[in-house]
Design an enzyme around this catalytic site. Sequence first.
Site, PDB file in Angstrom:
ATOM      1  CB  THR A 143      -0.899   0.021   1.241  1.00 35.32           C
ATOM      2  OG1 THR A 143      -1.631  -1.201   1.313  1.00 35.32           O
ATOM      3  CG2 THR A 143      -1.863   1.199   1.189  1.00 35.32           C
ATOM      4  CE  LYS A 199       0.141   2.413   4.344  1.00 33.18           C
ATOM      5  NZ  LYS A 199      -1.238   2.578   4.812  1.00 33.18           N
ATOM      6  CE  LYS A 253      -5.001  -1.822  -0.747  1.00 33.09           C
ATOM      7  NZ  LYS A 253      -5.114  -0.660   0.154  1.00 33.09           N
ATOM      8  CG  ASP A 271      -4.454   2.957   2.631  1.00 30.06           C
ATOM      9  OD1 ASP A 271      -5.276   2.048   2.841  1.00 30.06           O
ATOM     10  OD2 ASP A 271      -3.497   3.196   3.376  1.00 30.06           O
ATOM     11  CD  GLU A 272      -8.205   3.038   4.331  1.00 27.29           C
ATOM     12  OE1 GLU A 272      -8.093   3.570   5.451  1.00 27.29           O
ATOM     13  OE2 GLU A 272      -7.305   2.370   3.792  1.00 27.29           O
ATOM     14  CG  HIS A 321      -9.691  -1.325   1.919  1.00 23.27           C
ATOM     15  ND1 HIS A 321     -10.242  -1.031   3.147  1.00 23.27           N
ATOM     16  CD2 HIS A 321      -8.349  -1.213   2.072  1.00 23.27           C
ATOM     17  CE1 HIS A 321      -9.270  -0.746   3.999  1.00 23.27           C
ATOM     18  NE2 HIS A 321      -8.112  -0.859   3.375  1.00 23.27           N
ATOM     19  NE  ARG A 322     -10.356  -6.074   7.295  1.00 17.65           N
ATOM     20  CZ  ARG A 322     -10.142  -6.905   8.311  1.00 17.65           C
ATOM     21  NH1 ARG A 322     -11.048  -7.816   8.628  1.00 17.65           N
ATOM     22  NH2 ARG A 322      -9.035  -6.830   9.019  1.00 17.65           N
TER      23      ARG A 322
END
EC number: 4.1.1.39
Length: 471
Positions: A165, A167, A193, A195-196, A286-287
Amino acid sequence: MAKKYDAGVKDYRETYWMPDYTPKETDLLACFKIIPQPGVPREEARAAVAAESSTGTWTTVWTDLLTDLDHYKGRAYAIEDVPGDEEAFYAFIAYPIDLFEEGSVVNVFTSLVGNVFGFKAIRALRLEDVRFPIAYVMTCNGPPHGIQVERDIMNKYGRPLLGCTIKPKLGLSAKNYGRAVYECLRGGLDFTKDDENVNSQPFMRWRHGFDFVMEAIEKAERETGERKGHYLNVTAPTPDEMFKRAEYAKEIGAPIIMHDYITGGFTANTGLAQWCRDNGVLLHIHRAMHAVLDRNPHHGIHFRVLTKILRLSGGDHLHTGTVVGKLEGDREATLGWIDLLRESYIKEDRSRGIFFDQDWGSMPGVFAACSGGIHVWHMPALVTIFGEHAVLQFGGGTLGHPWGNAGAAANRVALEACVEARNEGHELEKEGKDILIQAAKHSPELKTAMETWKEIKFEFDTVDKLDVAHK
């Protein structure tokens, strides 16, 4: 003779408590954990939940006579004590399949976790598990592609996939974001990826971000000879905007996109999954927001239910927690919902919190994506816990490396070493330290990563534990 209508309030137990009922193969079964208000009998509480989540209301109505209430009503058919909890009990309820629209997880949830959760007679209520009958499963499209098709698309076999992810999750310009993606993929990762909460903010509008990310993917693929991908988050304010972003991702050649399935909504997610299937694009899920629903052990929805709902709604990956990282996750419960994501048939197993057999038929499985506070020292445990069909995602554990882009190489070396040792029959969790030390002799990147994070641990007790008797 016509039935007589008796007006007034009737005890829920008279209609909805049926201890002699044997559930049908076509029934949808639910297990609720219930804590009733003081003075409310257990029998009344469980019957009330069955009523309020199916056909009932607070009083008898004459329109009951216009339908076959016995056919459509939910039936509370069993109760069990909750080990170690004197207040709570489990109630098992059977719902006829005709109560639910085919292929609509939205409709299922509206009944099972709708108004009943605000019922005054119930102090706390939690949906612990659901058995979806195969007759209902087959009305849902499920994952767009599934594990095997994704491996074929990405040409990656025999090991977990490796991700990162990017950053900081917010604040990078599109160009700098693309640079970080390139460095990670060039260093040996399979995926990076969003992030959400990366959508389309002033510092990076979505189209600019997509363009720089695809430039990074193509460059990394040319230099490594491997297929690469980045989860482009298409979660948006409206469904129309979501599909516009998905279409653009496909247009520029992105192999995979991403959606926040809880905050984005199940209607949007099911539609997006169908679009991905039709257009040959993989879908990472994503949750975000799950812990609002599932972390309280007495009230809400257990994550194993959210896992099942996602498999029905559609996604090729789902975040599942790590067990060993910074986020909540009981080991046995996590192993349970990982199997619910990936396997075709799962037997009831109370030791892992699984209350019902679940048959998925031919529905494809979903990759378990683990991320959150993990680094190279966790690799032996992660490979053991998650097995082959997982995506191991190191954000800070990649980009936090003292040498910058060397973090990706360190993670790839650690993964390859653990997979090789596993294939040779070594017990990774027992021998993991020695395996990593040996691998680090030939990888200064891994050696430095191990030195950097050797003291980092997240030793907090799990809030949501499996219900077991206190010793």
